[in-house]
Design a protein around this motif. Structure first.
Motif, PDB file in Angstrom:
ATOM      1  N   GLU A  16     -30.552 -77.500 -30.696  1.00  9.57           N
ATOM      2  CA  GLU A  16     -31.978 -77.819 -30.708  1.00  9.57           C
ATOM      3  C   GLU A  16     -32.837 -76.635 -30.282  1.00  9.57           C
ATOM      4  O   GLU A  16     -33.981 -76.528 -30.682  1.00  9.57           O
ATOM      5  CB  GLU A  16     -32.241 -79.014 -29.804  1.00  9.57           C
ATOM      6  N   LEU A  17     -32.294 -75.788 -29.455  1.00 13.87           N
ATOM      7  CA  LEU A  17     -33.031 -74.643 -28.947  1.00 13.87           C
ATOM      8  C   LEU A  17     -32.087 -73.451 -28.931  1.00 13.87           C
ATOM      9  O   LEU A  17     -30.989 -73.536 -28.397  1.00 13.87           O
ATOM     10  CB  LEU A  17     -33.552 -74.928 -27.539  1.00 13.87           C
ATOM     11  N   LEU A  18     -32.524 -72.351 -29.510  1.00 15.49           N
ATOM     12  CA  LEU A  18     -31.651 -71.196 -29.655  1.00 15.49           C
ATOM     13  C   LEU A  18     -32.389 -69.933 -29.268  1.00 15.49           C
ATOM     14  O   LEU A  18     -33.494 -69.681 -29.742  1.00 15.49           O
ATOM     15  CB  LEU A  18     -31.197 -71.102 -31.117  1.00 15.49           C
ATOM     16  N   TYR A  19     -31.790 -69.156 -28.396  1.00 18.50           N
ATOM     17  CA  TYR A  19     -32.323 -67.847 -28.033  1.00 18.50           C
ATOM     18  C   TYR A  19     -31.434 -66.789 -28.662  1.00 18.50           C
ATOM     19  O   TYR A  19     -30.216 -66.852 -28.524  1.00 18.50           O
ATOM     20  CB  TYR A  19     -32.272 -67.628 -26.517  1.00 18.50           C
ATOM     21  N   LEU A  20     -32.035 -65.812 -29.330  1.00 15.93           N
ATOM     22  CA  LEU A  20     -31.309 -64.642 -29.806  1.00 15.93           C
ATOM     23  C   LEU A  20     -31.740 -63.483 -28.926  1.00 15.93           C
ATOM     24  O   LEU A  20     -32.907 -63.100 -28.925  1.00 15.93           O
ATOM     25  CB  LEU A  20     -31.639 -64.337 -31.261  1.00 15.93           C
ATOM     26  N   CYS A  21     -30.823 -62.957 -28.153  1.00 15.33           N
ATOM     27  CA  CYS A  21     -31.119 -61.860 -27.239  1.00 15.33           C
ATOM     28  C   CYS A  21     -30.655 -60.563 -27.892  1.00 15.33           C
ATOM     29  O   CYS A  21     -29.483 -60.422 -28.223  1.00 15.33           O
ATOM     30  CB  CYS A  21     -30.407 -62.082 -25.913  1.00 15.33           C
ATOM     31  N   THR A  22     -31.567 -59.623 -28.048  1.00 15.84           N
ATOM     32  CA  THR A  22     -31.267 -58.430 -28.821  1.00 15.84           C
ATOM     33  C   THR A  22     -32.106 -57.246 -28.345  1.00 15.84           C
ATOM     34  O   THR A  22     -32.887 -57.370 -27.410  1.00 15.84           O
ATOM     35  CB  THR A  22     -31.533 -58.711 -30.325  1.00 15.84           C
ATOM     36  N   ALA A  23     -31.945 -56.126 -29.022  1.00 12.87           N
ATOM     37  CA  ALA A  23     -32.741 -54.931 -28.737  1.00 12.87           C
ATOM     38  C   ALA A  23     -34.183 -55.152 -29.161  1.00 12.87           C
ATOM     39  O   ALA A  23     -34.453 -55.835 -30.147  1.00 12.87           O
ATOM     40  CB  ALA A  23     -32.160 -53.724 -29.469  1.00 12.87           C
ATOM     41  N   GLU A  24     -35.083 -54.552 -28.434  1.00 11.23           N
ATOM     42  CA  GLU A  24     -36.512 -54.666 -28.740  1.00 11.23           C
ATOM     43  C   GLU A  24     -36.803 -54.276 -30.191  1.00 11.23           C
ATOM     44  O   GLU A  24     -37.582 -54.928 -30.874  1.00 11.23           O
ATOM     45  CB  GLU A  24     -37.303 -53.772 -27.788  1.00 11.23           C
ATOM     46  N   GLU A  25     -36.139 -53.239 -30.655  1.00  8.77           N
ATOM     47  CA  GLU A  25     -36.386 -52.731 -31.997  1.00  8.77           C
ATOM     48  C   GLU A  25     -35.967 -53.713 -33.094  1.00  8.77           C
ATOM     49  O   GLU A  25     -36.429 -53.615 -34.228  1.00  8.77           O
ATOM     50  CB  GLU A  25     -35.649 -51.393 -32.195  1.00  8.77           C
ATOM     51  N   ALA A  26     -35.099 -54.671 -32.780  1.00 10.82           N
ATOM     52  CA  ALA A  26     -34.608 -55.628 -33.775  1.00 10.82           C
ATOM     53  C   ALA A  26     -35.392 -56.937 -33.769  1.00 10.82           C
ATOM     54  O   ALA A  26     -35.207 -57.761 -34.661  1.00 10.82           O
ATOM     55  CB  ALA A  26     -33.130 -55.920 -33.526  1.00 10.82           C
ATOM     56  N   THR A  27     -36.248 -57.146 -32.802  1.00  7.68           N
ATOM     57  CA  THR A  27     -36.916 -58.449 -32.684  1.00  7.68           C
ATOM     58  C   THR A  27     -37.824 -58.762 -33.870  1.00  7.68           C
ATOM     59  O   THR A  27     -37.828 -59.887 -34.359  1.00  7.68           O
ATOM     60  CB  THR A  27     -37.722 -58.564 -31.373  1.00  7.68           C
ATOM     61  N   GLY A  28     -38.576 -57.791 -34.350  1.00 10.15           N
ATOM     62  CA  GLY A  28     -39.492 -58.032 -35.470  1.00 10.15           C
ATOM     63  C   GLY A  28     -38.786 -58.510 -36.731  1.00 10.15           C
ATOM     64  O   GLY A  28     -39.129 -59.565 -37.273  1.00 10.15           O
ATOM     65  N   PRO A  29     -37.792 -57.756 -37.201  1.00 12.78           N
ATOM     66  CA  PRO A  29     -37.081 -58.206 -38.399  1.00 12.78           C
ATOM     67  C   PRO A  29     -36.411 -59.575 -38.228  1.00 12.78           C
ATOM     68  O   PRO A  29     -36.436 -60.398 -39.139  1.00 12.78           O
ATOM     69  CB  PRO A  29     -36.037 -57.114 -38.632  1.00 12.78           C
ATOM     70  N   ILE A  30     -35.836 -59.837 -37.069  1.00 19.13           N
ATOM     71  CA  ILE A  30     -35.159 -61.123 -36.859  1.00 19.13           C
ATOM     72  C   ILE A  30     -36.167 -62.263 -36.840  1.00 19.13           C
ATOM     73  O   ILE A  30     -35.936 -63.318 -37.422  1.00 19.13           O
ATOM     74  CB  ILE A  30     -34.310 -61.101 -35.568  1.00 19.13           C
ATOM     75  N   LYS A  31     -37.310 -62.054 -36.199  1.00 17.17           N
ATOM     76  CA  LYS A  31     -38.344 -63.098 -36.158  1.00 17.17           C
ATOM     77  C   LYS A  31     -38.847 -63.454 -37.545  1.00 17.17           C
ATOM     78  O   LYS A  31     -39.271 -64.583 -37.789  1.00 17.17           O
ATOM     79  CB  LYS A  31     -39.516 -62.645 -35.284  1.00 17.17           C
ATOM     80  N   SER A  32     -38.787 -62.506 -38.461  1.00 19.08           N
ATOM     81  CA  SER A  32     -39.293 -62.761 -39.810  1.00 19.08           C
ATOM     82  C   SER A  32     -38.370 -63.681 -40.623  1.00 19.08           C
ATOM     83  O   SER A  32     -38.798 -64.243 -41.621  1.00 19.08           O
ATOM     84  CB  SER A  32     -39.494 -61.446 -40.559  1.00 19.08           C
ATOM     85  N   TYR A  33     -37.120 -63.850 -40.191  1.00 17.78           N
ATOM     86  CA  TYR A  33     -36.189 -64.715 -40.915  1.00 17.78           C
ATOM     87  C   TYR A  33     -36.550 -66.190 -40.780  1.00 17.78           C
ATOM     88  O   TYR A  33     -36.466 -66.943 -41.725  1.00 17.78           O
ATOM     89  CB  TYR A  33     -34.747 -64.519 -40.431  1.00 17.78           C
ATOM     90  N   SER A  34     -36.891 -66.616 -39.570  1.00 16.25           N
ATOM     91  CA  SER A  34     -37.149 -68.037 -39.351  1.00 16.25           C
ATOM     92  C   SER A  34     -37.978 -68.250 -38.087  1.00 16.25           C
ATOM     93  O   SER A  34     -37.680 -67.667 -37.041  1.00 16.25           O
ATOM     94  CB  SER A  34     -35.819 -68.785 -39.208  1.00 16.25           C
ATOM     95  N   PRO A  35     -38.970 -69.128 -38.153  1.00 19.26           N
ATOM     96  CA  PRO A  35     -39.763 -69.431 -36.957  1.00 19.26           C
ATOM     97  C   PRO A  35     -38.978 -70.265 -35.941  1.00 19.26           C
ATOM     98  O   PRO A  35     -39.396 -70.397 -34.797  1.00 19.26           O
ATOM     99  CB  PRO A  35     -40.956 -70.215 -37.510  1.00 19.26           C
ATOM    100  N   GLU A  36     -37.839 -70.828 -36.349  1.00 20.42           N
ATOM    101  CA  GLU A  36     -37.034 -71.644 -35.440  1.00 20.42           C
ATOM    102  C   GLU A  36     -36.225 -70.803 -34.464  1.00 20.42           C
ATOM    103  O   GLU A  36     -35.740 -71.316 -33.463  1.00 20.42           O
ATOM    104  CB  GLU A  36     -36.082 -72.537 -36.245  1.00 20.42           C
ATOM    105  N   LEU A  37     -36.046 -69.534 -34.749  1.00 13.08           N
ATOM    106  CA  LEU A  37     -35.271 -68.655 -33.884  1.00 13.08           C
ATOM    107  C   LEU A  37     -36.158 -68.107 -32.769  1.00 13.08           C
ATOM    108  O   LEU A  37     -37.188 -67.506 -33.033  1.00 13.08           O
ATOM    109  CB  LEU A  37     -34.687 -67.494 -34.687  1.00 13.08           C
ATOM    110  N   MET A  38     -35.759 -68.342 -31.540  1.00 12.96           N
ATOM    111  CA  MET A  38     -36.479 -67.787 -30.398  1.00 12.96           C
ATOM    112  C   MET A  38     -35.821 -66.456 -30.056  1.00 12.96           C
ATOM    113  O   MET A  38     -34.702 -66.416 -29.549  1.00 12.96           O
ATOM    114  CB  MET A  38     -36.428 -68.749 -29.216  1.00 12.96           C
ATOM    115  N   VAL A  39     -36.499 -65.381 -30.358  1.00  9.81           N
ATOM    116  CA  VAL A  39     -35.934 -64.043 -30.218  1.00  9.81           C
ATOM    117  C   VAL A  39     -36.431 -63.427 -28.926  1.00  9.81           C
ATOM    118  O   VAL A  39     -37.638 -63.345 -28.681  1.00  9.81           O
ATOM    119  CB  VAL A  39     -36.311 -63.159 -31.427  1.00  9.81           C
ATOM    120  N   SER A  40     -35.495 -62.999 -28.082  1.00  8.92           N
ATOM    121  CA  SER A  40     -35.830 -62.391 -26.796  1.00  8.92           C
ATOM    122  C   SER A  40     -35.321 -60.955 -26.756  1.00  8.92           C
ATOM    123  O   SER A  40     -34.148 -60.695 -27.005  1.00  8.92           O
ATOM    124  CB  SER A  40     -35.181 -63.173 -25.647  1.00  8.92           C
ATOM    125  N   GLU A  41     -36.200 -60.054 -26.419  1.00 11.12           N
ATOM    126  CA  GLU A  41     -35.825 -58.651 -26.255  1.00 11.12           C
ATOM    127  C   GLU A  41     -35.202 -58.498 -24.879  1.00 11.12           C
ATOM    128  O   GLU A  41     -35.800 -58.888 -23.885  1.00 11.12           O
ATOM    129  CB  GLU A  41     -37.081 -57.793 -26.398  1.00 11.12           C
TER     130      GLU A  41
END
Length: 96
Positions: A16-41
């Motif tokens: 129901e809730l998902l955090y993707l923890c990644t490098a700051e430089e990767a957050t923009g491209p990953i966020k563009s895939y889906s609004p359901e993904l909570m991307v954390s730098e």
């Protein structure tokens, strides 16, 4: 790439809730895939990949601190997808 695919797969099987923890430089491209993904730098590649050991250690400590702050929120944790092979990142990940 693989980070996003694993996140989307987790959502498909019922997370129901998902955090993707990644490098700051990767957050923009990953966020563009889906609004359901909570991307954390959690780290900055530009800092963790520098040749200055002091800067690397500071960024590793920052990464570990950010992950430790997020861990109580997690019900499950997947490590490795899209992580790469850089020892500076792997060493910080091992500390988590």
């Amino acid at each position: 790439g693989s980070t996003c695919k694993v996140g989307m797969a987790a959502l498909r099987v019922g997370a129901e809730l998902l955090y993707l923890c990644t490098a700051e430089e990767a957050t923009g491209p990953i966020k563009s895939y889906s609004p359901e993904l909570m991307v954390s730098e959690v780290y900055r590649w530009a800092k963790i990949s520098t040749e200055d050991p002091g800067v690397v250690l500071e960024e590793q400590n920052r990464m570990v601190g950010k992950m430790e702050a997020l861990l109580p929120r997690f019900h499950a944790l997947v490590i490795g997808c899209g992580l790469g092979r850089d020892m500076r990142v792997l060493n910080a990940t091992a500390r988590v």
